[in-house]
Motif scaffolding. Structure first.
Motif, mmCIF file in Angstrom:
data_model
loop_
_atom_site.group_PDB
_atom_site.id
_atom_site.type_symbol
_atom_site.label_atom_id
_atom_site.label_comp_id
_atom_site.label_asym_id
_atom_site.label_seq_id
_atom_site.Cartn_x
_atom_site.Cartn_y
_atom_site.Cartn_z
ATOM 1 N N ARG A 113 0.863 -1.193 0.000
ATOM 2 C CA ARG A 113 0.000 0.000 0.000
ATOM 3 C C ARG A 113 0.887 1.225 0.000
ATOM 4 O O ARG A 113 1.904 1.275 0.700
ATOM 5 N N VAL A 114 0.522 2.209 -0.797
ATOM 6 C CA VAL A 114 1.184 3.520 -0.777
ATOM 7 C C VAL A 114 0.091 4.575 -0.731
ATOM 8 O O VAL A 114 -0.786 4.600 -1.595
ATOM 9 N N HIS A 115 0.125 5.409 0.281
ATOM 10 C CA HIS A 115 -0.874 6.484 0.400
ATOM 11 C C HIS A 115 -0.158 7.817 0.523
ATOM 12 O O HIS A 115 0.807 7.939 1.285
ATOM 13 N N TYR A 116 -0.630 8.798 -0.223
ATOM 14 C CA TYR A 116 -0.037 10.140 -0.188
ATOM 15 C C TYR A 116 -0.880 11.071 0.679
ATOM 16 O O TYR A 116 -2.107 11.106 0.554
ATOM 17 N N ARG A 117 -0.194 11.806 1.529
ATOM 18 C CA ARG A 117 -0.825 12.929 2.245
ATOM 19 C C ARG A 117 -0.616 14.133 1.330
ATOM 20 O O ARG A 117 0.445 14.734 1.299
ATOM 21 N N GLU A 118 -1.641 14.436 0.556
ATOM 22 C CA GLU A 118 -1.485 15.390 -0.547
ATOM 23 C C GLU A 118 -1.958 16.777 -0.110
ATOM 24 O O GLU A 118 -3.107 16.943 0.286
ATOM 25 N N PRO A 119 -1.095 17.794 -0.177
ATOM 26 C CA PRO A 119 -1.472 19.117 0.352
ATOM 27 C C PRO A 119 -2.644 19.769 -0.372
ATOM 28 O O PRO A 119 -3.411 20.497 0.256
ATOM 29 N N SER A 120 -2.800 19.547 -1.680
ATOM 30 C CA SER A 120 -3.944 20.156 -2.385
ATOM 31 C C SER A 120 -5.252 19.669 -1.792
ATOM 32 O O SER A 120 -6.202 20.445 -1.597
ATOM 33 N N PHE A 121 -5.342 18.370 -1.501
ATOM 34 C CA PHE A 121 -6.557 17.780 -0.937
ATOM 35 C C PHE A 121 -6.847 18.367 0.448
ATOM 36 O O PHE A 121 -7.972 18.770 0.751
ATOM 37 N N VAL A 122 -5.804 18.425 1.286
ATOM 38 C CA VAL A 122 -5.986 18.916 2.653
ATOM 39 C C VAL A 122 -6.302 20.413 2.646
ATOM 40 O O VAL A 122 -7.196 20.880 3.358
ATOM 41 N N ASN A 123 -5.581 21.176 1.836
ATOM 42 C CA ASN A 123 -5.738 22.634 1.846
ATOM 43 C C ASN A 123 -7.105 23.092 1.356
ATOM 44 O O ASN A 123 -7.565 24.178 1.712
ATOM 45 N N LEU A 124 -7.761 22.273 0.511
ATOM 46 C CA LEU A 124 -9.088 22.669 0.007
ATOM 47 C C LEU A 124 -10.127 22.760 1.122
ATOM 48 O O LEU A 124 -11.183 23.365 0.933
ATOM 49 N N GLN A 125 -9.823 22.167 2.291
ATOM 50 C CA GLN A 125 -10.725 22.311 3.438
ATOM 51 C C GLN A 125 -10.902 23.775 3.825
ATOM 52 O O GLN A 125 -11.893 24.136 4.455
ATOM 53 N N ALA A 126 -9.904 24.599 3.476
ATOM 54 C CA ALA A 126 -9.929 25.997 3.907
ATOM 55 C C ALA A 126 -10.888 26.845 3.090
ATOM 56 O O ALA A 126 -11.235 27.963 3.503
ATOM 57 N N LEU A 127 -11.324 26.344 1.933
ATOM 58 C CA LEU A 127 -12.107 27.192 1.026
ATOM 59 C C LEU A 127 -13.403 27.714 1.647
ATOM 60 O O LEU A 127 -13.680 28.915 1.551
ATOM 61 N N PRO A 128 -14.236 26.869 2.300
ATOM 62 C CA PRO A 128 -15.442 27.429 2.933
ATOM 63 C C PRO A 128 -15.120 28.492 3.980
ATOM 64 O O PRO A 128 -15.805 29.518 4.062
ATOM 65 N N ALA A 129 -14.069 28.255 4.772
ATOM 66 C CA ALA A 129 -13.695 29.236 5.805
ATOM 67 C C ALA A 129 -13.286 30.558 5.182
ATOM 68 O O ALA A 129 -13.537 31.634 5.740
ATOM 69 N N MET A 130 -12.670 30.510 4.006
ATOM 70 C CA MET A 130 -12.253 31.740 3.326
ATOM 71 C C MET A 130 -13.413 32.425 2.617
ATOM 72 O O MET A 130 -13.484 33.650 2.553
ATOM 73 N N ALA A 131 -14.312 31.617 2.042
ATOM 74 C CA ALA A 131 -15.312 32.168 1.121
ATOM 75 C C ALA A 131 -16.595 32.631 1.806
ATOM 76 O O ALA A 131 -17.204 33.622 1.387
ATOM 77 N N GLU A 132 -17.049 31.913 2.821
ATOM 78 C CA GLU A 132 -18.359 32.204 3.410
ATOM 79 C C GLU A 132 -18.354 33.560 4.100
ATOM 80 O O GLU A 132 -17.480 33.877 4.886
ATOM 81 N N GLY A 133 -19.332 34.369 3.741
ATOM 82 C CA GLY A 133 -19.430 35.735 4.247
ATOM 83 C C GLY A 133 -18.806 36.759 3.329
ATOM 84 O O GLY A 133 -18.967 37.961 3.514
ATOM 85 N N GLY A 134 -18.077 36.292 2.298
ATOM 86 C CA GLY A 134 -17.445 37.196 1.336
ATOM 87 C C GLY A 134 -18.236 37.266 0.042
ATOM 88 O O GLY A 134 -19.312 36.684 -0.096
ATOM 89 N N LEU A 135 -17.699 37.981 -0.926
ATOM 90 C CA LEU A 135 -18.349 38.139 -2.221
ATOM 91 C C LEU A 135 -18.026 36.965 -3.131
ATOM 92 O O LEU A 135 -16.983 36.323 -3.000
#
Length: 441
Positions: free
Chosen positions: A399-421
């Protein structure tokens, strides 16, 4: 039996079968009355530009204000991690390089470091091979950040910077092609070292690039940093402070733009990074503007690292001496520039039938890796890129599993976007620099 919003299930003669649907789009839309609630649900993406690749965003809007944002991933799913289980350990390099296709050399290096750790040969990697890895990764970091600058500029309407960013990246891809034979998806970094040595003509090209690039960076800053539309679209936009970053596991330039100087090259060094001199750029504001400044500063630091790596390149082997692991073997190119020369083949076949049989088995079957599991993390252009590799003692990964930063970092999008334009969703999403090939691997 539990029900799922994302899939229905039924029993068949083959066992339990799930029918994958398009998510809970119907449920989201039906729960909102656009007339009475004064809210609408819109589907943004997947498309280039705007959603920075094949990323789908479901936005609930009240006028131009985002009330809820949800990321939908998986449109670039390739099954690379599963495919690795059906290939030998060296062949894995040709798969992992295609994950985050803007940072292929990081995927390869993290994988190679993990395999070497399982093999117990970490200290046997030659000095020249390690230096070449650093050299290639830092050039790759520059090219990746240039794509980020180019595509983010395009998404915010700055078409000129897109052209310039890709222009300079092309120079780096030419260097990669000279060294590895390919512009992207190189499979150059292998367990035990690198596939082949750096030719002299590539050194000349890199030296030219080091002279040229600082002037280009100054041009980018002259074009963007004082531009009122650019500053309006980036300053105090998509803010995520350091507490939010840590809570969500966000790493890389996004974390550093919030003020925390966390860089695995400094905090958990690998490939001898502790012996190089470079700074970790940070910015206190945690907004799109800060992420822009941090990435430009990182390009400058990478140029310093490339220069140091060039100065350290001493003659020597680029693959471990153990012939039970080293692949590719020492080769001599034929007159066609592709296959082995006939003289080299004759030499191999004339040396020893035993060594020829062993070489044949190494190529067709691969080497065995002792049972065990390891985790190796490195600093990719998007943050911590980790490899969890498991071996059952065979010639293929269990088994090989990657901890991929793009996948993890996308969690931040709602926190950044909600309440903004809604317009700021574009800037915020782009500032995360997600590469969906890595996210959906």
């Amino acid at each position: 039996m539990t029900t799922s919003n994302y899939a229905t299930e039924r029993e068949t003669t083959e066992g339990r079968v799930f029918t994958v649907t398009g998510g809970d789009w119907d449920t989201v839309v039906s729960s909102t009355d656009p007339i009475n609630d004064e809210r609408i649900v819109v589907n943004m993406g997947p498309q280039h530009p705007s959603t920075h690749g094949v990323l789908r965003l479901i936005l609930e809007l009240e006028g131009e204000t985002v009330r809820e944002a949800r990321s939908v991933v998986g449109y670039l799913h390739t099954g690379i991690e599963k495919n690795l289980e059906y290939r030998n350990w060296v062949q894995g390099s040709t798969f992992v390089t295609r994950m985050d296709y803007l940072a292929p050399l990081f995927n390869e290096t993290a994988y190679a470091l993990a395999v070497e750790k399982l093999l117990g040969i970490t200290d046997d990697i030659t000095e020249r091979a390690t230096t070449i890895r650093v050299l290639m990764m830092e050039l790759n970091r520059i090219s990746s950040h240039l794509v980020w600058l180019a595509t983010t500029g395009m998404e915010l309407g700055a078409i000129s910077i897109m052209l310039y960013g890709f222009r300079e990246r092309e120079y780096i891809l030419d260097i990669f092609e000279t060294i590895t034979g390919l512009r992207m998806n190189h499979a150059y970094v292998r367990p035990g070292g690198v596939a082949q040595d750096v030719p002299d003509e590539a050194i000349v090209k890199i030296r030219e690039f080091l002279k040229m690039m600082p002037k280009k960076l100054k041009e980018y800053e002259d074009l963007l940093s004082g531009q009122p539309i650019w500053t309006e679209r980036t300053k105090n936009v998509a803010v995520l402070d350091v507490t939010g970053c840590v809570a969500l596991g966000i790493t890389g330039p996004v974390l550093r733009s919030a003020g925390l100087a966390w860089d695995l090259r400094k905090t958990m060094p690998y490939c001898g990074y502790e012996t190089y001199e470079f700074d970790v750029p940070t910015h206190p504001d945690g907004d799109v503007w800060g992420r822009y400044l941090v990435r430009l500063a990182e390009i400058r630091e990478s140029l310093k690292l490339v220069e140091q790596a060039l100065d350290r390149l001493r003659p020597g082997p680029v693959m471990v001496a153990d012939r039970k692991i080293a692949w590719p073997a020492q080769l001599a190119i034929g007159v066609d520039g592709m296959g082995n020369s006939l003289e080299h083949v004759a030499k191999i076949m004339g040396q020893s039938m035993e060594s020829l049989i062993h070489h044949f088995k190494l190529v067709t079957e691969g080497f065995r890796v002792p049972p065990g599991q390891v985790y190796v993390g490195i600093e990719s252009p998007r943050g911590e890129l980790g490899v969890h590799a498991v071996s059952d003692g065979g010639t293929r990964p269990y088994r090989v599993h990657y901890r991929e930063p793009s996948f993890v970092n996308l969690q931040a999008l709602p926190a950044m976007a909600e309440g903004g334009l809604i317009a700021d969703v574009i800037a915020g999403g782009a500032s995360l620099d997600p590469v969906m090939g890595g996210c959906d691997r």
